[in-house]
Structure formats: structure tokens, C-alpha cells
Design a protein around this motif. Structure first.
Motif, PDB file in Angstrom:
ATOM      1  N   ALA A 285       0.834  -1.209   0.000  1.00  0.00           N
ATOM      2  CA  ALA A 285       0.000   0.000   0.000  1.00  0.00           C
ATOM      3  C   ALA A 285       0.863   1.251   0.000  1.00  0.00           C
ATOM      4  N   ALA A 286       1.965   1.260   0.757  1.00  0.00           N
ATOM      5  CA  ALA A 286       2.842   2.429   0.817  1.00  0.00           C
ATOM      6  C   ALA A 286       3.533   2.667  -0.522  1.00  0.00           C
ATOM      7  N   LEU A 287       3.938   1.585  -1.180  1.00  0.00           N
ATOM      8  CA  LEU A 287       4.579   1.729  -2.488  1.00  0.00           C
ATOM      9  C   LEU A 287       3.611   2.309  -3.512  1.00  0.00           C
ATOM     10  N   VAL A 288       2.391   1.777  -3.541  1.00  0.00           N
ATOM     11  CA  VAL A 288       1.390   2.261  -4.495  1.00  0.00           C
ATOM     12  C   VAL A 288       1.030   3.711  -4.200  1.00  0.00           C
ATOM     13  N   ALA A 289       0.888   4.052  -2.922  1.00  0.00           N
ATOM     14  CA  ALA A 289       0.542   5.424  -2.540  1.00  0.00           C
ATOM     15  C   ALA A 289       1.622   6.412  -2.964  1.00  0.00           C
ATOM     16  N   ALA A 290       2.873   5.927  -3.022  1.00  0.00           N
ATOM     17  CA  ALA A 290       3.983   6.801  -3.424  1.00  0.00           C
ATOM     18  C   ALA A 290       4.147   6.857  -4.935  1.00  0.00           C
ATOM     19  N   GLY A 291       3.265   6.190  -5.668  1.00  0.00           N
ATOM     20  CA  GLY A 291       3.320   6.223  -7.121  1.00  0.00           C
ATOM     21  C   GLY A 291       4.281   5.222  -7.730  1.00  0.00           C
ATOM     22  N   VAL A 292       4.750   4.273  -6.930  1.00  0.00           N
ATOM     23  CA  VAL A 292       5.651   3.243  -7.457  1.00  0.00           C
ATOM     24  C   VAL A 292       4.837   2.236  -8.261  1.00  0.00           C
ATOM     25  N   ARG A 293       5.262   1.997  -9.481  1.00  0.00           N
ATOM     26  CA  ARG A 293       4.574   1.030 -10.335  1.00  0.00           C
ATOM     27  C   ARG A 293       5.068  -0.379  -9.986  1.00  0.00           C
ATOM     28  N   VAL A 294       4.278  -1.065  -9.207  1.00  0.00           N
ATOM     29  CA  VAL A 294       4.672  -2.389  -8.709  1.00  0.00           C
ATOM     30  C   VAL A 294       4.245  -3.447  -9.711  1.00  0.00           C
ATOM     31  N   ARG A 295       5.208  -4.125 -10.304  1.00  0.00           N
ATOM     32  CA  ARG A 295       4.917  -5.217 -11.217  1.00  0.00           C
ATOM     33  C   ARG A 295       4.815  -6.561 -10.483  1.00  0.00           C
ATOM     34  N   GLY A 296       5.470  -6.645  -9.372  1.00  0.00           N
ATOM     35  CA  GLY A 296       5.419  -7.870  -8.583  1.00  0.00           C
ATOM     36  C   GLY A 296       6.014  -7.640  -7.215  1.00  0.00           C
ATOM     37  N   ILE A 297       5.486  -8.360  -6.236  1.00  0.00           N
ATOM     38  CA  ILE A 297       6.026  -8.281  -4.882  1.00  0.00           C
ATOM     39  C   ILE A 297       5.911  -9.664  -4.251  1.00  0.00           C
ATOM     40  N   ALA A 298       6.963 -10.111  -3.618  1.00  0.00           N
ATOM     41  CA  ALA A 298       6.984 -11.467  -3.060  1.00  0.00           C
ATOM     42  C   ALA A 298       7.792 -11.491  -1.779  1.00  0.00           C
ATOM     43  N   VAL A 299       7.420 -12.433  -0.916  1.00  0.00           N
ATOM     44  CA  VAL A 299       8.155 -12.663   0.324  1.00  0.00           C
ATOM     45  C   VAL A 299       8.652 -14.105   0.309  1.00  0.00           C
ATOM     46  N   SER A 300       9.920 -14.296   0.531  1.00  0.00           N
ATOM     47  CA  SER A 300      10.485 -15.649   0.587  1.00  0.00           C
ATOM     48  C   SER A 300      11.164 -15.842   1.931  1.00  0.00           C
ATOM     49  N   GLY A 301      11.064 -17.054   2.450  1.00  0.00           N
ATOM     50  CA  GLY A 301      11.733 -17.384   3.706  1.00  0.00           C
ATOM     51  C   GLY A 301      12.835 -18.386   3.453  1.00  0.00           C
ATOM     52  N   GLU A 302      13.633 -18.617   4.465  1.00  0.00           N
ATOM     53  CA  GLU A 302      14.679 -19.615   4.344  1.00  0.00           C
ATOM     54  C   GLU A 302      14.054 -21.001   4.230  1.00  0.00           C
ATOM     55  N   THR A 303      14.657 -21.829   3.407  1.00  0.00           N
ATOM     56  CA  THR A 303      14.233 -23.224   3.343  1.00  0.00           C
ATOM     57  C   THR A 303      14.762 -23.964   4.564  1.00  0.00           C
ATOM     58  N   LEU A 304      14.268 -25.176   4.764  1.00  0.00           N
ATOM     59  CA  LEU A 304      14.785 -25.989   5.859  1.00  0.00           C
ATOM     60  C   LEU A 304      16.268 -26.266   5.651  1.00  0.00           C
ATOM     61  N   GLU A 305      16.677 -26.390   4.397  1.00  0.00           N
ATOM     62  CA  GLU A 305      18.102 -26.589   4.127  1.00  0.00           C
ATOM     63  C   GLU A 305      18.916 -25.392   4.591  1.00  0.00           C
ATOM     64  N   ASP A 306      18.425 -24.175   4.314  1.00  0.00           N
ATOM     65  CA  ASP A 306      19.118 -22.968   4.761  1.00  0.00           C
ATOM     66  C   ASP A 306      19.274 -22.962   6.278  1.00  0.00           C
ATOM     67  N   ARG A 307      18.179 -23.284   6.980  1.00  0.00           N
ATOM     68  CA  ARG A 307      18.210 -23.278   8.434  1.00  0.00           C
ATOM     69  C   ARG A 307      19.137 -24.378   8.948  1.00  0.00           C
ATOM     70  N   PHE A 308      19.103 -25.524   8.290  1.00  0.00           N
ATOM     71  CA  PHE A 308      19.946 -26.633   8.714  1.00  0.00           C
ATOM     72  C   PHE A 308      21.416 -26.244   8.629  1.00  0.00           C
ATOM     73  N   VAL A 309      21.822 -25.653   7.520  1.00  0.00           N
ATOM     74  CA  VAL A 309      23.211 -25.256   7.340  1.00  0.00           C
ATOM     75  C   VAL A 309      23.585 -24.173   8.353  1.00  0.00           C
TER      76      VAL A 309
END
Length: 320
Positions: A285-309
Motif C-alpha cells: 500500500a505504501a509503495l502504491v501510494a507513493a506512485g511506485v509502479r509495482v509489477r510484482g512483490i513477493a516474500v520468501s523465507g529460508e528453506t529448511l536446508e538454509d536453516r539446517f546449514v
């Protein structure tokens, strides 16, 4: 359905469990709790003490110190009463090579003084069908592939209703279809109320079937808990795709994020670590309100492999 559970909320409890072989401390002060009804993944690098722990839990190896409770009963003093309620496949199955798969199970079932001889043939046939060996029931077990022998070991563990199933590398030697079938079998057992304790080096399998996980390293427990909580403990990252990268970075910085510098191979992408408690909807919402043309937005977390290492400092090919 599984047999009626006892009053304990935990299927497995271990407190300060230690095993020393000569000068080697294979398991060091392990305290573990496996909730009833969970599919519990047990992970660790090679030599971390996973199999030694399993053998202690089942009374196959005596601990140097510490205490164990299985299905609410103290071990090993309650061994005779508890083990009939537990199915196990540890370090691969042993078979009589000149007997058929069906006759192997018939003989193993007959060795159990608590089994019902009147229903033996039916139960053996059902167990073979559940693991996909019905078509090979009359073939000599010595001609079975490694994967088929693994299935036969699983069938043996399923000859009676169990409150707890302990599986050490249950998909070892299985092809992709067999792995998929075992995954489905574990889910169906858990749905019936059976607690399933799975030791595996295949992190993708643990992620797909387990509700809880514990990680061992050098004989010590590194972490344990719900799988989703373990993942959430790692870093989340926000990725915004937009032609207005400078404006997007300004908005994210104003919201307390630290957007990273753009790379040549992703000139229209802004990434940043996402703090816990900050909703992606609010940032969008903040990006759109500032006039940023959002083509995509995503959230990724660490995989179990990442946490394991991160937790062990070692890679994920960890059959231990």
C-alpha cells in the motif's frame, strides 16, 4: 485405528540422555520431546548421534546416563509392555532370503506372542498391500531390490496397530514413486492418530510430511519444535519488481527496511530483509501510494536446508 493412548501428552520424552563409547561421546545431554500425533523429523549430519539416539529410545542400546519415557512409560523398565505398541524400522530390514515376502511376515508375526494367529493371513496381506508389495508377496525376499526390502520392513512394522512408528531412513532405496507412496502412508498413519518419528537425510521429504523437527549436531540437540516455527526463525526477504527502483528504495528505507543495491542481472528488482511483524500488505500500500509502479512483490523465507546449514554449519546430505 491406533491403540488407546496413555495419559502422557508426549509419545517420546528424553531427558539429559547421554551415550559414551570409550572416549567418544556419541550423544551428549539430549533432551527431546515428541508430541503425540506428530510427524516428527529427526535430522543431523553424518555421525551426529541420530541412530544411536533411536537405538537408546527403543532399548537396543543402554544409555550411559539420562532418562527415557516412551508412550508415557519409563524405559527400559517398561520395555516388555511398551514395545508391542511401537513399530520400528532401524538401519534397514533383515530378511530371510529364501522365504517369500509373505512368508517372512508370517514368520515374524508368529514370533510375536501377542499376535492373533486367526487373523495373521489377513493382516499380512493387508500390510503388504499398504506398502505396494501385494504383487510380489510370493517372490523370494532374496530377489527383492533394496527398495522392496525397505517396503517389506515397513510392512512388518505395520502388522499390528501402533501408537508410535519409528522409521530410520524409510525411503532409502526407493524410486520416486515408492517415495511418494511412503510419504502418503506416513500421512495416513498420522491421520489415524499414530505418532511417526522419522530420521532422514532427505530434507525435502521432511519438509513435505513433518509437523515437528529436531536437529542434531556432534551429539547435541541444536533445536527442536514445530517445522513452521523453525522456518519462521530464519530471515524473510522482500522482493519488489518495478521500473521505479529508486522510488521503491526510498519508500522501503522510510519504513525501516534496508534495501540492497541493485545487481546488473536484475536492474528492475529491489530486495530487502523483511523484519518480523511487518506486513507485506502494508508495504504494498505504501509503495502504491507513493506512485511506485509495482509489477510484482513477493516474500520468501529460508528453506529448511538454509536453516539446517545455519544451525550445523554442514551441508544437507546427512545420512547419519
Amino acid at each position: 485405528m491406533s491403540a488407546a493412548p496413555s495419559d502422557s501428552d508426549a509419545a517420546i520424552e528424553a531427558s539429559d540422555l547421554t551415550k559414551v563409547f570409550g572416549k567418544q561421546r556419541a550423544v551428549d545431554g539430549l533432551t527431546l520431546t515428541v508430541p503425540r500425533g506428530a510427524v516428527f523429523g529427526f535430522l543431523g549430519p553424518n555421525g551426529s548421534g541420530k541412530t544411536t539416539t533411536i537405538r537408546m529410545l527403543l532399548g537396543l542400546v543402554a544409555p550411559t546416563s539420562g532418562s527415557i519415557s516412551l508412550l508415557g512409560e519409563p524405559m527400559p523398565s517398561a520395555l516388555a509392555g511398551v514395545l508391542p505398541r511401537v513399530g520400528a524400522l532401524v538401519e534397514g530390514p533383515a530378511v530371510y532370503p529364501y522365504l517369500s515376502g509373505r512368508d517372512n511376515l508370517m514368520r515374524l508375526d508368529a514370533a510375536d506372542v501377542r499376535s492373533d494367529a486367526a487373523t495373521r493371513k489377513t493382516r499380512v496381506a493387508s500390510a503388504l498391500d499398504r506398502v505396494g508389495l501385494g504383487h510380489a508377496a510370493t517372490k523370494k525376499a532374496g530377489t527383492y531390490s533394496l527398495g522392496m526390502k525397505q517396503r517389506l520392513g515397513l510392512a512388518n512394522a505395520l502388522l499390528r496397530d501402533r501408537e508410535l512408528l519409528v522409521l530410520d531412513e524409510p525411503t532409502n532405496g526407493l524410486d520416486p514413486q515408492g517415495t511418494r507412496e511412503v510419504r502418503g502412508l506416513i500421512r495416513s498413519l498420522a491421520a489415524d492418530g499414530t505418532t511417526v518419528f522419522v530420521s532422514s537425510h532427505l530434507l525435502s521429504e521432511i519438509e513435505q510430511v513433518c509437523s515437528h523437527v529436531a536437529v542434531m549436531s556432534a551429539g547435541r540437540l541444536v533445536t527442536q519444535g514445530r517445522l513452521d516455527e523453525l522456518r519462521a526463525a530464519g530471515e524473510r526477504r522482500l522482493t519488489v519488481t518495478t521500473p521505479d527502483t529508486d522510488a521503491a528504495r526510498g519508500v522501503l528505507t522510510a519504513r525501516g527496511l534496508a534495501p540492497e543495491l541493485l545487481t546488473a542481472d536484475a536492474p528492475d528488482t529491489v530486495t530487502a530483509p523483511l523484519p518480523a511483524g511487518l506486513a507485506v500488505e502494508e508495504l504494498t500500500a505504501a509503495l502504491v501510494a507513493a506512485g511506485v509502479r509495482v509489477r510484482g512483490i513477493a516474500v520468501s523465507g529460508e528453506t529448511l536446508e538454509d536453516r539446517f546449514v545455519a544451525l550445523t554449519g554442514e551441508g544437507f546430505d546427512v545420512a547419519g
